[in-house]
Scaffold this motif. Structure first.
Motif, PDB file in Angstrom:
ATOM      1  N   UNK A 100       0.783  -1.166   0.068  1.00 42.38           N
ATOM      2  CA  UNK A 100      -0.146   0.085   0.134  1.00 42.38           C
ATOM      3  C   UNK A 100       0.885   1.135   0.059  1.00 42.38           C
ATOM      4  N   UNK A 101       0.174   2.401  -0.081  1.00 45.80           N
ATOM      5  CA  UNK A 101       1.080   3.541   0.130  1.00 45.80           C
ATOM      6  C   UNK A 101       1.794   3.935  -1.101  1.00 45.80           C
ATOM      7  N   UNK A 102       1.407   3.589  -2.237  1.00 41.75           N
ATOM      8  CA  UNK A 102       2.140   3.747  -3.609  1.00 41.75           C
ATOM      9  C   UNK A 102       2.919   4.952  -4.104  1.00 41.75           C
ATOM     10  N   UNK A 103       2.119   5.995  -3.502  1.00 42.28           N
ATOM     11  CA  UNK A 103       2.553   7.419  -4.139  1.00 42.28           C
ATOM     12  C   UNK A 103       3.601   8.092  -3.331  1.00 42.28           C
ATOM     13  N   UNK A 104       3.979   7.860  -2.005  1.00 42.00           N
ATOM     14  CA  UNK A 104       4.759   8.765  -1.459  1.00 42.00           C
ATOM     15  C   UNK A 104       6.247   8.445  -1.938  1.00 42.00           C
ATOM     16  N   UNK A 105       6.592   7.233  -2.460  1.00 44.23           N
ATOM     17  CA  UNK A 105       8.115   7.270  -2.985  1.00 44.23           C
ATOM     18  C   UNK A 105       8.384   7.804  -4.009  1.00 44.23           C
ATOM     19  N   UNK A 106       7.309   7.944  -4.929  1.00 46.60           N
ATOM     20  CA  UNK A 106       7.685   8.996  -6.019  1.00 46.60           C
ATOM     21  C   UNK A 106       7.625  10.374  -5.683  1.00 46.60           C
ATOM     22  N   UNK A 107       7.024  10.759  -4.870  1.00 50.47           N
ATOM     23  CA  UNK A 107       7.031  12.070  -4.130  1.00 50.47           C
ATOM     24  C   UNK A 107       8.371  12.337  -3.683  1.00 50.47           C
ATOM     25  N   UNK A 108       8.855  11.480  -2.848  1.00 47.80           N
ATOM     26  CA  UNK A 108      10.097  11.527  -2.105  1.00 47.80           C
ATOM     27  C   UNK A 108      11.195  11.574  -3.306  1.00 47.80           C
ATOM     28  N   UNK A 109      11.055  10.990  -4.357  1.00 49.19           N
ATOM     29  CA  UNK A 109      12.084  11.072  -5.497  1.00 49.19           C
ATOM     30  C   UNK A 109      11.677  12.290  -6.230  1.00 49.19           C
ATOM     31  N   UNK A 110      10.928  13.369  -5.975  1.00 47.48           N
ATOM     32  CA  UNK A 110      10.682  14.666  -6.519  1.00 47.48           C
ATOM     33  C   UNK A 110       9.444  14.715  -7.660  1.00 47.48           C
ATOM     34  N   UNK A 111       8.825  13.443  -7.503  1.00 50.58           N
ATOM     35  CA  UNK A 111       7.760  13.429  -8.594  1.00 50.58           C
ATOM     36  C   UNK A 111       6.377  13.858  -7.989  1.00 50.58           C
ATOM     37  N   UNK A 112       5.386  13.866  -8.796  1.00 50.13           N
ATOM     38  CA  UNK A 112       3.845  14.111  -8.591  1.00 50.13           C
ATOM     39  C   UNK A 112       3.345  13.087  -7.532  1.00 50.13           C
ATOM     40  N   UNK A 113       3.843  12.029  -7.614  1.00 52.35           N
ATOM     41  CA  UNK A 113       3.222  10.763  -6.950  1.00 52.35           C
ATOM     42  C   UNK A 113       2.048  10.219  -7.759  1.00 52.35           C
ATOM     43  N   UNK A 166       8.808   9.822 -16.529  1.00 50.02           N
ATOM     44  CA  UNK A 166       8.582  10.642 -17.535  1.00 50.02           C
ATOM     45  C   UNK A 166       7.070  11.164 -17.162  1.00 50.02           C
ATOM     46  N   UNK A 167       6.214  10.468 -16.617  1.00 53.09           N
ATOM     47  CA  UNK A 167       4.933  10.784 -16.318  1.00 53.09           C
ATOM     48  C   UNK A 167       4.845  11.682 -14.969  1.00 53.09           C
ATOM     49  N   UNK A 168       5.535  11.380 -14.098  1.00 48.72           N
ATOM     50  CA  UNK A 168       5.532  11.810 -12.652  1.00 48.72           C
ATOM     51  C   UNK A 168       6.331  12.969 -12.490  1.00 48.72           C
ATOM     52  N   UNK A 169       7.518  13.175 -13.271  1.00 48.69           N
ATOM     53  CA  UNK A 169       8.372  14.072 -12.982  1.00 48.69           C
ATOM     54  C   UNK A 169       9.459  13.928 -11.820  1.00 48.69           C
ATOM     55  N   UNK A 170       9.458  12.475 -11.442  1.00 47.34           N
ATOM     56  CA  UNK A 170      10.442  12.242 -10.558  1.00 47.34           C
ATOM     57  C   UNK A 170      11.780  11.891 -11.017  1.00 47.34           C
ATOM     58  N   UNK A 171      12.929  12.213 -10.221  1.00 41.93           N
ATOM     59  CA  UNK A 171      14.067  12.386 -10.638  1.00 41.93           C
ATOM     60  C   UNK A 171      14.707  10.909 -11.098  1.00 41.93           C
ATOM     61  N   UNK A 172      14.068   9.801 -10.516  1.00 41.52           N
ATOM     62  CA  UNK A 172      14.418   8.445 -11.194  1.00 41.52           C
ATOM     63  C   UNK A 172      13.322   7.361 -10.636  1.00 41.52           C
ATOM     64  N   UNK A 173      13.867   6.024 -11.011  1.00 38.12           N
ATOM     65  CA  UNK A 173      12.884   5.111 -10.971  1.00 38.12           C
ATOM     66  C   UNK A 173      12.945   4.709  -9.692  1.00 38.12           C
ATOM     67  N   UNK A 174      11.862   4.427  -8.845  1.00 36.70           N
ATOM     68  CA  UNK A 174      11.689   3.947  -7.377  1.00 36.70           C
ATOM     69  C   UNK A 174      10.968   2.741  -7.190  1.00 36.70           C
ATOM     70  N   UNK A 175      11.371   2.089  -6.357  1.00 37.61           N
ATOM     71  CA  UNK A 175      10.196   1.007  -5.986  1.00 37.61           C
ATOM     72  C   UNK A 175       9.157   1.752  -5.000  1.00 37.61           C
ATOM     73  N   UNK A 176       8.047   1.197  -5.360  1.00 35.79           N
ATOM     74  CA  UNK A 176       6.945   2.005  -4.823  1.00 35.79           C
ATOM     75  C   UNK A 176       6.205   1.243  -3.540  1.00 35.79           C
TER      76      UNK A 176
END
Lengths: 368, 368
Positions: free
Chosen positions: B130-143, B351-361
């Motif tokens: 669960x809580x899939x969005x936070x890791x993308x936000x933590x990588x600078x993305x929109x989640x 490329x969709x979220x704006x995150x700096x890198x690919x991360x495990x969610x």
């Protein structure tokens, strides 16, 4: 195999984040620890004020709750990074950070620790175990106390029964029968620790954190009627398992002392708070061969004197284990809880929380 | 090795929980799926009203937020248990439930999906991601959006470029260049999907869920000035990556149509909402060989007609894959996201979220 876990804890007193960097060997209740380092990162005055405001019982803007979650998580990551730096440890050598988060609400079966594990994982660069209380609540427990697992692992004795008192914002005790199993552990929150005293000081001057060394309380005279009023609350007579929270205890005190508040009797109220904490611990104390104390309350000399007045002279926790640190006992406990979770092993103590069964606690956020 | 994952999703429309029980083989972007069953569990009218109240922007009592978290989690567990029962599947055969939770707040870098994974794990008897969005936000993305990973896995084509439009509360699109890599994916929220229409209907009669088949909108005349007013908001001209939330879009609409609200023009406002959704999608649409549509919006015939007026005649998602289900595309997507997390593989699309890198969610809550 030894693995390094950073236990990170911020309690109901919301003073900051304690980090214990612990090398852990073995599994389950047979784990052993080797302390690598301790670090305390104080919350900023702003963050502390925000936390107290948000959990004061008034409705909360979600944007503010989200921002506070972020700020708490960043305070955790600063604390962990400094602990690693001061221990000369690289994040890649850490198996996980086991983080408690900041309790915002605790009324079992509902409990809310705000925390963003993904942010901590990204900032520190390692896996995170967090949100330890929910699984116990889901198993019918109070979600608290959770430290008794670590108390059993670290402090049980084959031939001497022991009571461990921890006085943080809330005071709790763990009873470890001589040679007992983990199912024989009795543990519960006795009631207020320093939370009432802290609240009085903060109401008087929002910049103050606590009654340093209990000097204010030492100058005051306890109000007997207020002590009796607070201790007549059903929480104190209730049989364990039971757990409570700072705001709940402060509210009981506020209701019982309304007529004295704001009338210049700060030292008397601080003295009253010490007697309430001491007496509620004393009344709850089971007979035991040895009694130890830890937590920030050990630095409140007036509180220690009031405990002695109640016939209790607990020994410092360091006399139970030379490597125990009174201020970091809970952070070490969360390191052990995190290790159990990584091993897929349960770590709640149903006799302490009231859960129907032993369960694996927490959620694991992978290294990003 | 094939493993069974239950993807569970409740969107910004807060109508209930969609569950897709999916058997997944392979790893990462080479995963393949076999659908085992779908189930929708509608939220109770009370829970739906509570969710809309809590995220209406007013301050929220934490006790109510905690109770709502519990009720959402129990609605998820009922949905998953019924999905398992209707598929004749035992919980012990499920590798994990991948659960989105209920978005309460989304303003990157802060995002808040309320959910109690430990309660779901206890109720269903299996692990939860669960809580899939936070890791993308933590990588600078929109989640957000996170579904593009699954769009790439399931719908990419070696020789034909494709756009997938999904119209839920919010509308989003995913552009998959012919034979492209995951880094070539373009995806973002185009703006409102059904959220404005749903909000209008609910304000008119709190018991109503949506404009059934778009019949109200079909009877109305769009207000051109209001369409232009809404579409002049900077969100629509902003370059991706961008993501939004129902309350934000409803607020833009409310500001642009204040003078018409409450004056008996419900059908006109519904027609206006359809044009806004259709035109914002049309303006955002990149050229592609094939355009497909999914989500609850496909059942709004007036919205589909307005899309045609804008020159867009998307094909049903089933024509891209015979096994695709328009109402459960997002639930299937979360099953794939959950599988990636269990495999320790990243699943955000920078490329969709704006995150700096690919991360495990996400976070993994073990089977209790």
């Amino acid at each position: 195999m030894e693995r390094l876990i950073a236990g990170a804890m911020s309690g109901t007193s919301a003073d900051g984040v304690d980090v214990a960097l612990v090398a852990i060997s073995g599994r389950g209740v047979d784990m052993t620890t080797r302390d690598v380092g301790f670090y305390h990162n104080a919350y900023s005055a702003d963050l502390r004020a925000t936390i107290f405001n948000l959990r004061a019982g008034k409705p909360v803007p979600l944007a503010e709750l989200a921002r506070c979650t972020r700020d708490v998580s960043l305070a955790y990551s600063t604390a962990v990074k400094r602990a690693l730096a001061s221990g000369g440890v690289d994040a890649s050598d850490v198996a996980a950070v086991a983080a408690h988060g900041q309790t915002m609400f605790h009324a079992p079966p509902d409990t809310m620790q705000i925390f963003d594990p993904a942010l901590l994982a990204a900032e520190v660069g390692c896996a995170v175990v967090s949100d330890f209380r929910r699984a116990d609540c889901a198993a019918g427990g109070q979600g608290a106390p959770l430290v008794p697992f670590a108390d059993y692992v670290l402090f049980r004795h084959p031939t001497r029964s022991r009571v461990l008192i921890n006085i943080g914002g809330i005071a709790n005790l763990t009873f470890l029968p001589a040679g007992g199993s983990i199912d024989d552990v009795v543990a519960f929150d006795t009631g207020p620790g320093n939370c009432i005293s802290d609240d009085l000081v903060r109401r008087h001057d929002p910049g103050d954190l606590y009654d340093l060394n209990g000097l204010g309380a030492a100058n005051g005279y306890p109000i007997g009627e207020a002590v009796d009023g607070v201790l007549s609350h059903p929480y104190f007579a209730a049989a364990p398992p039971k757990s409570t929270d700072g705001p709940a205890m402060n509210d009981i005190f506020f209701q019982a002392t309304k007529q004295y508040l704001g009338r210049g009797f700060l030292d008397d109220l601080l003295a009253t708070a010490c007697v309430i904490t001491a007496r509620s611990i004393a009344r709850a104390l089971p007979p035991a061969d040895e009694v130890f104390v830890s937590g920030g309350g050990v630095y409140n000399q007036t509180l220690m004197a009031k405990l002695a007045d109640e016939g209790i002279r607990p020994r410092p926790i360091e006399e139970a284990r030379a490597d125990a640190h009174p201020a970091f006992k809970e952070a070490v406990a969360f390191a052990l809880l995190g290790a159990a979770t990584l091993d897929g092993l349960p770590s709640n103590v149903p006799s302490a929380t009231g859960a129907r069964r032993r369960v694996v606690l927490g959620s694991i956020t992978p290294k990003p």
